[in-house]
Each structure stands twice: as C-alpha cells, then as structure tokens.
Design an enzyme around this catalytic site. Structure first.
Site: not given
Ligand code: GLU
Length: 486
Positions: A246-248, A250, A252
């Site tokens: 997911s976004k956290r 980096g 995606t």
C-alpha cells in the site's frame, strides 16, 4: 477442434491503476498470447458510488504504456444494464432468485440481532423468501424499493483453481447475495458472470481477493445452466513486511512507477516474476519472450513479495540497453522538472557558458547511463553539468592530504590543463597526460585527482574527473578549477 482460449481484464474504474491490477492484466494477456487465444478488456463500471473520474484513462494509459494490447472493442458494463436485468428476471422466474424488500433499517436490525450473542457472521435471514406470490406482486405494483437476491441452494460448491487446486465451500456459508440493486444496477457478481459467459471467457484470471466470490459465481453458472470457465486466482502482491502493498510502502500505482522513471520493459518484466517462476535461472524477459514462456502452471500460490531492489536492478538493466539518444529524450522531462532545461530542452543559462544543445545533454546522460537506476534520479546525479557547483573547501581536500597541498595541486592543474590542446581533450588522453605529469612531479593521484574531481562536480561521488572534464569542455573545466583556487 479445441475451444479458442479467451481471457479478459475486467477492472473497475475506481481510482488509480494499482500495480497488482497491471499484473492481473499481464497474466491474463500472457496466458492468451501463449495459447494463441484472445484477450479482451471489459470495464466493470456498474457501481456508480465508487466510480472515479479519470480512472478509465488511467487503465487505458497503463495498458498502453506496458504494451498490453487487447482484442476488439472495450465493453462498458454500464451500457449493458438491460441485459443484466433480463437475466435477473429469468432467475426469479426459475425460482433461483427472489425479490427482497427489506430496507436498510431492517437489515441493520437483523445484523444487530444476529451479532447480539457475540457472533461475527451475519446472513440475510430470507424473510422475503417467505412472502407469498400475491404479496410480492402487490409490493412490486406499489413500486416498493427492492433488490433481487440469489437463492443459494443447499449443498457444497467445489471447483479446481488452476493455481490453488481444489477449493470447496459449504453453501451454508454463502449469503444470499444481492444480484440486482434497488437502482436496477447489477452487482459485480451478476454482471461479471453474465459477461464472462456472453463473451465466451474460457479462463478467468484475476486477483486472490475475488476467490471468496467464486462460489457465488459458480452457483450462478449452474443456475443459468452455463459452462463454468476455468479459474486462476493470483496471489496478493505483498510488501516486504508481508502486509498488502500500500501507499505507505511507496509507489503502488502504475502512474507513480512511470513518473519515477521506471521503464515499462522493467515493470512488465518485474511483475511477471511476481508469482511466476520460469523454472530456470533467467530473470530478464522481454514482453515477447514472456508471451512465449509464460506458464500458468508455474504461478505460485504464496503471496508475492514486492522487492523494489530487484525492480531497480531490472530498470538499470533496461536503461543500459537503451540507445543513448533515446535515453536522453526520456531524461529530458526529468531535467526540465528539475529546472535545468527550459521547455525547448535547451540548457538554461545559469550564468555559465555551457553549450546549449541536445548533444551536450546526451554526453551528460551518457556518463550516468551505467549507474542510473531510474530516470527521476538524473537531475540529482547530473546537476553540476547544468549549474556551476558551490564547492565546499573542506571536501576539496583528499583524505590523506592537506589544504595547502590541495591548493598547490589545483594551481598545477590550472596551469597544466591550459596547455592541453583542444584535440587532446578526451577522457582517455586527458587521463594519460595528467597521470604521466603527476608522476613526473612526484605528486599522488589521490591528492591531485580528488580535488580536480570535486572542483568540477562539487560532489563527494561522481564520474571520474576525466569524464567530467571531457563533457564540460576545456574552457569550463579550467574556469571551475580557477574558482576553487584561493
Ligand atoms: N471488477 C473487478 C475488479 O475490479 C474484476 C474482478 C474479476 O476479474 O472478476 O477487480
């Protein structure tokens, strides 16, 4: 004659195109290519509440960028609503589905009651299935809002997943799924099954998250009396900590990878290896090779861990393969973004006399081609070719040298380089004559060439001073050394 293989990519336009979506598309595409089959694109846009402007463009752009081509026209489910309604009515007539008039409040109360004893599973309790034909008729005539629900039969549902093997589920665990919503739109399940059937899909290749829906789909195929396609559910794309990527973690989305300067060849190659094991040592595959080699039987059912280092390595590989002129063109937007070039791709005049040409940028990019891992690094790596560096006096001094010695060396370089004729101003000749002269004078390479390199680049790390000097040209090289002399 065996049936022609047909696969599809069936994304919902609900936002950015995740790298996992691109992988689903790629695997379905590769399987079709490998088997001389067809691959189609179907936009599953029946959920109006989740629709996001621009997402169809993101899907089309992502596929095009990756080089994944689909056959025929794109289908949009939103244009086929009447078809789904017709089939839903057929199921009701056949007794496989029923009208449900429960309101949102009714359902909320039902859930509350069912979970009062601490249980977490809730089911539609089929109260509307008990309505008499007259009651239903009356409610419909009165225009009472309603949905159509699947009447899940008793028994078990079983299928062979091409990746996971046998999957068996007790129908008691399957809720009476809504097929047609109160706004007359189908749910994903109904539209997906009807379309896969009508479009002659032989192999449904999709993400693992749809595995729990598959029994409902199989029940639908059985109720319609249709042939059931083969299913292959691709394992999830996981972050190194094994959580869903997911976004956290980096980037995606496909667009983010593109913007970071990942080449489509690298991304396609990399995501093909996410779960697929060629069974050999080979790691570098072009799309054309993948079309030949891909084998669904060699797709792993374990979650595939996204390894950015491996992607970087592959990207570096494809960057090195690029023809320099082409690579330079690809780098230009990043140099513009960094503010080093103006819109016409000419080098911005930063107060220095640097040549203004594509040829110059090409030389600069050429120096980094071997090391570059993604295009977006180009500005940071080459900024001193576009802006004169502010040189840190301390950095100028080689670790085994002194400031006084450094100044002496720079003075030597200034005088000596001025004597090197223009026609000898190439990295090789410069290196040859300089190293010779350094030796003759009893200097060391480190205490001379380190300050030279730093004076030219302002950087702790960079290509060799000869390479930089060649690209900067004699005048600029001499000028920069002069600026470091106190
Ligand atoms: N519309 C679904 C999605 O967005 C498609 C799932 C499937 O391929 O059946 O992923």
């Amino acid at each position: 004659m065996s049936t022609q293989i047909k696969t599809r990519f069936a994304p919902s336009p609900t936002g950015e195109m995740h790298i996992g979506n691109l992988r689903s598309a790629l695997f379905a595409y590769l399987f079709a290519q490998k088997n001389q089959g067809e691959f189609i694109l179907r936009i599953e846009d029946t959920d109006q509440t989740r629709y996001q402007e621009g997402s169809v463009d993101a899907i089309l752009g992502g596929l095009e960028w990756a080089g994944i081509k689909y056959d025929g026209e794109i289908t949009y489910q939103s244009k086929r609503i009447a078809i789904y309604q017709k089939y839903a009515d057929e199921l009701v007539k056949a007794g496989h589905a029923y009208h449900c008039f429960c309101t949102a409040d009714d359902l909320a109360t039902m859930r509350q009651e069912q979970t009062a004893d601490g249980s977490t599973v809730t089911r539609y309790d089929r109260r509307c299935l008990n309505l008499s034909a007259e009651e239903v008729k009356a409610k419909l005539a009165a225009g009472t809002p309603h949905v159509i629900r699947l009447k899940v039969p008793t028994g078990e549902t079983e299928f062979i997943d091409l990746i996971r093997g046998k999957v068996k589920i007790n129908n008691a665990d399957v809720d009476d799924q809504i097929l047609l919503k109160s706004d007359g739109f189908p749910t994903y399940h109904l539209a997906n099954v009807i379309d896969d059937h009508e479009m002659g899909i032989t192999h449904v290749i999709r993400a693992e998250e749809w595995l729990p829906s598959t029994p409902k789909h199989i029940i639908l195929y059985q109720m319609f009396g249709w042939e059931i396609p083969a299913f292959a559910h691709l394992s999830m794309v996981l972050a190194p900590d094994r959580s869903k990527l997911s976004k956290r973690h980096g980037a995606t989305s496909v667009l983010e990878f593109k913007n970071l300067g990942y080449l489509p060849e690298a991304v396609v190659n990399y995501i093909a290896l996410l779960g697929w094991n060629p069974g050999t040592e080979q790691e570098v595959f072009s799309l054309a090779e993948l079309e030949q080699e891909f084998d669904l039987a060699k797709v792993n059912k374990a979650g595939a861990i996204f390894d950015i280092e491996k992607l970087n390595w592959l990207n570096g590989h494809y960057i090195r393969q690029k023809e320099l002129g082409e690579l330079t063109k690809m780098c230009v937007p990043y140099l513009q973004q960094a503010g080093y070039l103006d819109e016409k791709s000419e080098i911005r005049n930063q107060g220095s006399e640097i040549k203004e040409s594509f040829e110059y940028i090409k030389l600069v990019v050429g120096l980094e081609q071997e090391r570059l891992k993604k295009l977006s690094e180009i500005g940071e790596r080459t900024k001193y070719f576009f802006v004169r560096p502010k040189v840190d006096q301390k950095m100028l001094v080689w670790k085994k040298s002194t400031p006084a010695e450094t100044q002496e060396r720079l003075q030597f370089l200034l005088e000596f380089l001025a004597t090197v004729p223009e026609e000898n101003w190439t990295r090789n000749t410069l290196e040859e004559v300089l190293v010779q002269e350094i030796k003759k004078r009893g200097y060391g390479n480190g205490d001379t060439l380190w300050p030279m390199r730093v004076a030219l680049s302002g950087e702790e790390k960079s290509p060799s001073p000869f390479e930089i000097a060649e690209v900067l040209g004699k005048d600029e090289t001499v000028e920069r050394i002069k600026m470091s002399v106190n």
